[in-house]
Design a protein around this motif. Structure first.
Motif, mmCIF file in Angstrom:
data_model
loop_
_atom_site.group_PDB
_atom_site.id
_atom_site.type_symbol
_atom_site.label_atom_id
_atom_site.label_comp_id
_atom_site.label_asym_id
_atom_site.label_seq_id
_atom_site.Cartn_x
_atom_site.Cartn_y
_atom_site.Cartn_z
ATOM 1 N N LEU A 149 0.799 -1.220 0.000
ATOM 2 C CA LEU A 149 0.000 0.000 0.000
ATOM 3 C C LEU A 149 0.838 1.280 0.000
ATOM 4 O O LEU A 149 0.716 2.129 -0.893
ATOM 5 C CB LEU A 149 -0.932 -0.030 1.204
ATOM 6 C CG LEU A 149 -1.808 1.183 1.470
ATOM 7 C CD1 LEU A 149 -2.696 1.473 0.286
ATOM 8 C CD2 LEU A 149 -2.655 0.941 2.728
ATOM 9 N N ASP A 150 1.716 1.424 0.993
ATOM 10 C CA ASP A 150 2.497 2.656 1.098
ATOM 11 C C ASP A 150 3.442 2.812 -0.086
ATOM 12 O O ASP A 150 3.644 3.931 -0.585
ATOM 13 C CB ASP A 150 3.282 2.675 2.411
ATOM 14 C CG ASP A 150 2.422 3.086 3.592
ATOM 15 O OD1 ASP A 150 1.925 4.225 3.587
ATOM 16 O OD2 ASP A 150 2.223 2.269 4.500
ATOM 17 N N ASP A 151 4.032 1.720 -0.545
ATOM 18 C CA ASP A 151 4.943 1.787 -1.690
ATOM 19 C C ASP A 151 4.223 2.269 -2.942
ATOM 20 O O ASP A 151 4.763 3.071 -3.715
ATOM 21 C CB ASP A 151 5.569 0.417 -1.961
ATOM 22 C CG ASP A 151 6.559 0.000 -0.886
ATOM 23 O OD1 ASP A 151 7.019 0.892 -0.138
ATOM 24 O OD2 ASP A 151 6.859 -1.199 -0.786
ATOM 25 N N VAL A 152 2.999 1.808 -3.148
ATOM 26 C CA VAL A 152 2.233 2.207 -4.332
ATOM 27 C C VAL A 152 1.928 3.706 -4.288
ATOM 28 O O VAL A 152 2.133 4.435 -5.267
ATOM 29 C CB VAL A 152 0.922 1.401 -4.431
ATOM 30 C CG1 VAL A 152 0.019 1.974 -5.527
ATOM 31 C CG2 VAL A 152 1.225 -0.059 -4.710
ATOM 32 N N ILE A 153 1.447 4.175 -3.138
ATOM 33 C CA ILE A 153 1.106 5.601 -3.021
ATOM 34 C C ILE A 153 2.362 6.455 -3.127
ATOM 35 O O ILE A 153 2.378 7.481 -3.837
ATOM 36 C CB ILE A 153 0.366 5.875 -1.704
ATOM 37 C CG1 ILE A 153 -0.986 5.145 -1.687
ATOM 38 C CG2 ILE A 153 0.141 7.379 -1.512
ATOM 39 C CD1 ILE A 153 -1.746 5.276 -0.390
ATOM 40 N N ASP A 154 3.449 6.056 -2.443
ATOM 41 C CA ASP A 154 4.705 6.814 -2.516
ATOM 42 C C ASP A 154 5.213 6.888 -3.954
ATOM 43 O O ASP A 154 5.687 7.936 -4.405
ATOM 44 C CB ASP A 154 5.770 6.174 -1.623
ATOM 45 C CG ASP A 154 5.481 6.371 -0.144
ATOM 46 O OD1 ASP A 154 4.693 7.278 0.192
ATOM 47 O OD2 ASP A 154 6.057 5.624 0.673
ATOM 48 N N HIS A 155 5.121 5.774 -4.675
ATOM 49 C CA HIS A 155 5.584 5.729 -6.067
ATOM 50 C C HIS A 155 4.797 6.711 -6.936
ATOM 51 O O HIS A 155 5.382 7.476 -7.722
ATOM 52 C CB HIS A 155 5.455 4.314 -6.616
ATOM 53 C CG HIS A 155 5.758 4.192 -8.073
ATOM 54 N ND1 HIS A 155 7.029 4.342 -8.588
ATOM 55 C CD2 HIS A 155 4.946 3.942 -9.146
ATOM 56 C CE1 HIS A 155 7.000 4.199 -9.895
ATOM 57 N NE2 HIS A 155 5.747 3.957 -10.262
ATOM 58 N N GLU A 156 3.486 6.706 -6.785
ATOM 59 C CA GLU A 156 2.653 7.597 -7.599
ATOM 60 C C GLU A 156 2.879 9.064 -7.220
ATOM 61 O O GLU A 156 2.890 9.940 -8.090
ATOM 62 C CB GLU A 156 1.172 7.230 -7.448
ATOM 63 C CG GLU A 156 0.805 5.870 -8.013
ATOM 64 C CD GLU A 156 1.020 5.783 -9.523
ATOM 65 O OE1 GLU A 156 1.085 6.836 -10.196
ATOM 66 O OE2 GLU A 156 1.114 4.650 -10.030
ATOM 67 N N LEU A 157 3.070 9.334 -5.939
ATOM 68 C CA LEU A 157 3.335 10.710 -5.523
ATOM 69 C C LEU A 157 4.703 11.181 -6.020
ATOM 70 O O LEU A 157 4.866 12.347 -6.401
ATOM 71 C CB LEU A 157 3.258 10.834 -3.996
ATOM 72 C CG LEU A 157 1.848 10.766 -3.386
ATOM 73 C CD1 LEU A 157 1.921 10.747 -1.870
ATOM 74 C CD2 LEU A 157 1.010 11.956 -3.852
ATOM 75 N N ARG A 158 5.692 10.285 -6.035
ATOM 76 C CA ARG A 158 7.009 10.654 -6.590
ATOM 77 C C ARG A 158 6.899 10.943 -8.081
ATOM 78 O O ARG A 158 7.511 11.892 -8.579
ATOM 79 C CB ARG A 158 8.024 9.544 -6.326
ATOM 80 C CG ARG A 158 8.631 9.557 -4.934
ATOM 81 C CD ARG A 158 9.891 8.694 -4.863
ATOM 82 N NE ARG A 158 9.608 7.302 -5.193
ATOM 83 C CZ ARG A 158 9.238 6.390 -4.293
ATOM 84 N NH1 ARG A 158 9.107 6.736 -3.015
ATOM 85 N NH2 ARG A 158 9.013 5.143 -4.664
ATOM 86 N N LYS A 159 6.138 10.114 -8.785
ATOM 87 C CA LYS A 159 5.926 10.361 -10.216
ATOM 88 C C LYS A 159 5.281 11.723 -10.436
ATOM 89 O O LYS A 159 5.659 12.469 -11.334
ATOM 90 C CB LYS A 159 5.037 9.265 -10.817
ATOM 91 C CG LYS A 159 5.764 7.983 -11.138
ATOM 92 C CD LYS A 159 4.802 6.882 -11.543
ATOM 93 C CE LYS A 159 3.885 7.276 -12.674
ATOM 94 N NZ LYS A 159 2.962 6.171 -13.044
ATOM 95 N N LEU A 160 4.321 12.034 -9.596
ATOM 96 C CA LEU A 160 3.643 13.323 -9.690
ATOM 97 C C LEU A 160 4.615 14.461 -9.415
ATOM 98 O O LEU A 160 4.615 15.486 -10.093
ATOM 99 C CB LEU A 160 2.485 13.366 -8.697
ATOM 100 C CG LEU A 160 1.519 14.544 -8.780
ATOM 101 C CD1 LEU A 160 0.751 14.509 -10.083
ATOM 102 C CD2 LEU A 160 0.546 14.514 -7.608
ATOM 103 N N GLY A 161 5.500 14.248 -8.417
ATOM 104 C CA GLY A 161 6.441 15.295 -8.029
ATOM 105 C C GLY A 161 7.571 15.510 -9.001
ATOM 106 O O GLY A 161 8.230 16.564 -8.980
ATOM 107 N N THR A 162 7.850 14.525 -9.871
ATOM 108 C CA THR A 162 8.947 14.666 -10.835
ATOM 109 C C THR A 162 8.439 14.923 -12.248
ATOM 110 O O THR A 162 9.234 15.090 -13.168
ATOM 111 C CB THR A 162 9.811 13.390 -10.850
ATOM 112 O OG1 THR A 162 8.982 12.251 -11.124
ATOM 113 C CG2 THR A 162 10.506 13.192 -9.513
ATOM 114 N N SER A 163 7.107 14.933 -12.435
ATOM 115 C CA SER A 163 6.556 15.225 -13.755
ATOM 116 C C SER A 163 6.594 16.732 -13.990
ATOM 117 O O SER A 163 7.003 17.511 -13.133
ATOM 118 C CB SER A 163 5.119 14.705 -13.846
ATOM 119 O OG SER A 163 4.305 15.366 -12.893
ATOM 120 N N GLU A 164 6.164 17.125 -15.178
ATOM 121 C CA GLU A 164 6.123 18.555 -15.487
ATOM 122 C C GLU A 164 5.020 19.199 -14.650
ATOM 123 O O GLU A 164 3.834 19.020 -14.917
ATOM 124 C CB GLU A 164 5.847 18.760 -16.982
ATOM 125 C CG GLU A 164 5.908 20.214 -17.395
ATOM 126 C CD GLU A 164 5.731 20.390 -18.894
ATOM 127 O OE1 GLU A 164 5.531 21.528 -19.325
ATOM 128 O OE2 GLU A 164 5.790 19.376 -19.608
#
Length: 241
Positions: free
Chosen positions: A190-205
């Motif tokens: 659970l936490d890994d999935v949310i952290d991964h998506e939030l990191r993707k969001l934070g490194t996108s344009e």
């Protein structure tokens, strides 16, 4: 007697979080201060998503759309709860995002519960005479309503539906308040999935709106963590009264 809920109108983030943070009988799933912090953060997230606010250097900044709304409301003389909050933000620009979130937290659940009741989504459960000092409990009219947010996020985070910016903010909000452990418990890692998506969001344009939502989750997480480990209310500047 509350009127029947309008099933055609999607609930706003603050109302969805409030319902999600309670069970089918209106009993809280989190400590009251944490529910307050999550609800306050959801309200500010909503104002960001609809284009009224952004966050700049840890402070809320009103966008032209919000300023136009305040001018229109001033001429009409009929402020809503949201316009009253926007007006307070305009008058107190030096208060930080953390300060505003902490200050709105004690009032946000009551505000949202009353709006839900007015629209027929919950009904107040009366306490016995000896328990009248107990905070009121609001039972959802639709017993499945508290599950709606978690069910939608489970589909999105598991790749079975598209993952929107709103989904990511609300998943981050559930994680920040630890509500994800009950509402999203069936999702593996659970936490890994949310952290991964939030990191993707934070490194996108990043757009200013996306940056602001990410920035809002930082003090939300800190305040919720502090409230979980403390018996005293979250820190507050006592502005929103």
């Amino acid at each position: 007697m509350p009127r029947p809920p309008d099933g055609q109108t999607p609930l706003r983030p603050g109302r969805r979080f409030y319902l999600c943070a309670h069970d089918a009988r209106g009993r809280p799933l989190l400590p009251a201060p944490v529910i307050g912090i999550g609800t306050a953060s959801a309200i500010f997230g909503d104002l960001i998503l609809i284009g009224y606010l952004i966050i700049v250097d840890d402070h809320f900044q009103l966008l032209p759309r919000a300023r136009a709304l305040l001018q229109e409301t001033s001429s009409r003389g009929r402020p809503t709860a949201y316009t009253s909050l926007l007006h307070d933000l305009f008058r107190n620009p030096k208060v930080t995002v953390r300060g505003w979130t902490a200050d709105l937290a004690p009032y946000a659940p009551h505000w949202i519960a009353h709006r839900l009741e007015a629209h027929g989504h919950v009904r107040e459960v009366n306490h016995p005479r000896l328990l009248r000092r107990t905070p009121p409990r609001y039972e959802p009219v639709d017993r499945n309503a508290p599950n709606h947010l978690g069910d939608r996020l489970l589909l999105a985070l598991s790749g079975r539906s598209s993952l929107t910016l709103l989904d990511m903010f609300e998943a981050g909000l559930l994680q920040a308040t630890q509500l994800h452990r009950s509402r999203l418990a069936s999702l593996p890692d659970l936490d890994d999935v949310i952290d991964h998506e939030l990191r993707k969001l934070g490194t996108s344009e990043l757009t200013p709106r996306t940056q602001s939502l990410c920035a809002l989750l930082v003090p939300t997480r800190a305040l919720a963590t502090a409230a979980t480990h403390s018996r005293t209310p979250a820190d507050t500047n006592r502005i929103y009264v």
